[in-house]
Design an enzyme around this catalytic site. Structure first.
Site, PDB file in Angstrom:
ATOM      1  N   TYR A 300      14.243  -4.184   5.912  1.00 42.55           N
ATOM      2  CA  TYR A 300      14.644  -2.894   5.597  1.00 42.55           C
ATOM      3  C   TYR A 300      14.413  -2.905   7.054  1.00 42.55           C
ATOM      4  CZ  TYR A 300      13.019  -2.287   0.871  1.00 42.55           C
ATOM      5  OH  TYR A 300      12.911  -2.081  -0.248  1.00 42.55           O
ATOM      6  N   GLU A 373      -5.626  13.416  -6.776  1.00 40.73           N
ATOM      7  CA  GLU A 373      -4.564  13.959  -7.013  1.00 40.73           C
ATOM      8  C   GLU A 373      -4.867  15.815  -6.674  1.00 40.73           C
ATOM      9  OE1 GLU A 373      -5.670  13.523 -11.127  1.00 40.73           O
ATOM     10  OE2 GLU A 373      -4.399  12.125 -11.195  1.00 40.73           O
TER      11      GLU A 373
END
Ligand SMILES: [Zn+2]
Ligand SMILES: [Zn+2]
Length: 396
Positions: A300, A373
């Site tokens: 990348y 979360e």
């Protein structure tokens, strides 16, 4: 802004349940079939037009507003990692040796959350929002999943003006947005070195050319690149991350294979390190009578945030109540989001998820990785806000 956050708060339970469902059923690069199906169903339910099997297992949703404006793409990656989850959470991975250990399950949930929010505001939307659910971000050795999506035309028809991506990151505390203008993440190369020795009996090493012994010398020698041969203030990393050789305790094998990664933020350093890996591998192997084959592949490019866009993104993120936005130095992780940023101006940013109180301390890519979360609602609100504001950027 507090409106989008309120709306994200209202769907927080949905975000958590989507994320947990994906977490129990992680899928490796280019096998994200169940995940893609779940994404497609959700987008369809929101009245967003859906195209599946884009660039492999990718899914693209398009939400067009009634007013003219810009085209903004929001991207989430969908693949999991080949790791065995080492936590006892109730929704732990049900797949042996596969785990969402980089938070891509949360990325999907957060982007679906942004889609839920934006779909509610469809009538006020200027321009178009494209939702890119991309496969295979982790599969750098396969070239990643961004290029196939770009080749499939996701940045065209209509042409995308701005692109944004978000990553959950255990390095930063919960509810912290982290980003910088210019280079944010490194370029990565993968390398593979095969040492060709000559096997024999473990009791008689003098009759062999022992690739295991040479492997040990070579790994040490390769660390001399970073510590002795490259400017110490220039960011770079050379890591050997996998070593394979041998079958049992008393057989010296014929060969050994080492694989690893190189990270740099400039092309000259990258070229220098590649040439040093070749030279050192050859010399060390030759010194002990072996040969080697060295393959080095670009993975990348550097992830570069557009400075003008990044400045506006920072301002918008700072407006989200309950969060903190910080400017960070470049990181040596790499991302195939860099390919989108080579085509279209945009910004990539992190959302911290480290929370000692909740035991969310394991780093990304570890078997103990665990996210807080409760940060996901901030992620959804931020993506919805960027799409909403940038579709109207410079539009009256
Ligand atoms: Zn990752
Ligand atoms: Zn990741």
């Amino acid at each position: 802004m507090s409106l989008f956050l309120e709306e994200a708060l209202a769907i927080e339970d949905k975000l958590v349940s989507i994320r947990r469902k994906i977490h129990t059923n992680p899928e490796l690069a280019y096998h994200e079939e169940d995940t893609a199906e779940l994404v497609g169903e959700w987008l369809g339910r929101l009245g967003i037009s859906v195209t599946t099997h884009v660039g492999g297992t990718g899914v693209v949703g398009v939400l067009k507003g009634p007013k003219a404006g810009r085209v903004v793409a929001l991207r989430a990656d969908m693949d999991a990692l080949p790791l065995q989850e080492a936590s006892d959470i109730s929704f732990r991975s049900r797949k042996e040796g596969v785990m969402h250990a980089c938070g891509h399950d949360a990325h999907i949930a957060m982007l679906l959350g942004a889609a839920m929010i934006l779909a509610k505001h469809r009538d006020e939307l200027r321009g178009t929002v494209k939702f890119l659910f991309q496969p295979a971000e982790e599969a750098a050795e396969m070239g990643g999943g961004a290029l196939p999506m770009i080749e499939a035309g996701v940045l065209r028809n209509p042409k995308v003006d701005y692109v944004f991506g978000l990553h959950i990151f255990a390095n930063y505390p919960s509810r912290t947005f982290a980003l910088r203008p210019g280079p944010l993440m490194a370029a990565s190369c993968t390398f593979k070195i095969r040492i060709l020795g000559r096997g024999g009996h473990g009791s008689s090493p003098h009759q062999t050319v022992d690739p295991v012994f040479i492997t040990a010398q070579l790994i040490t020698a390769l660390q001399g690149i970073r510590s002795r041969m490259v400017d110490p203030v220039e960011p770079s990393v050379v890591s050997v991350c996998s070593v394979h050789s041998g079958t049992r305790n008393n057989i010296i094998p014929d060969d050994a294979v080492l694989e690893g990664t190189v990270r740099t933020v400039n092309d000259a350093t990258k070229a220098k390190i590649a040439s040093l890996i070749r030279g050192i591998s050859d010399s060390v192997c030759k010194a002990f009578g072996a040969r080697c084959e060295v393959e080095i592949k670009d993975a990348y490019p550097v992830t570069v945030n557009d400075p003008g866009v990044e400045a506006d993104v920072s301002k918008l993120l700072k407006s989200i109540p309950g969060t903190r936005t910080v400017e960070v130095p470049p990181l040596l992780v790499a991302e195939d989001f860099s390919f989108y940023l080579r085509e279209v101006p945009g910004t990539y940013y992190f959302l911290g998820t480290r929370n000692e109180k909740k035991g969310c301390v394991g780093p990304n890519h570890s078997t103990r990785f665990k996210i807080d979360e409760r940060v996901m609602k901030y992620g959804s609100a931020s993506l919805a806000l960027l799409a909403f504001e940038f579709t109207g950027r410079g539009v009256r």
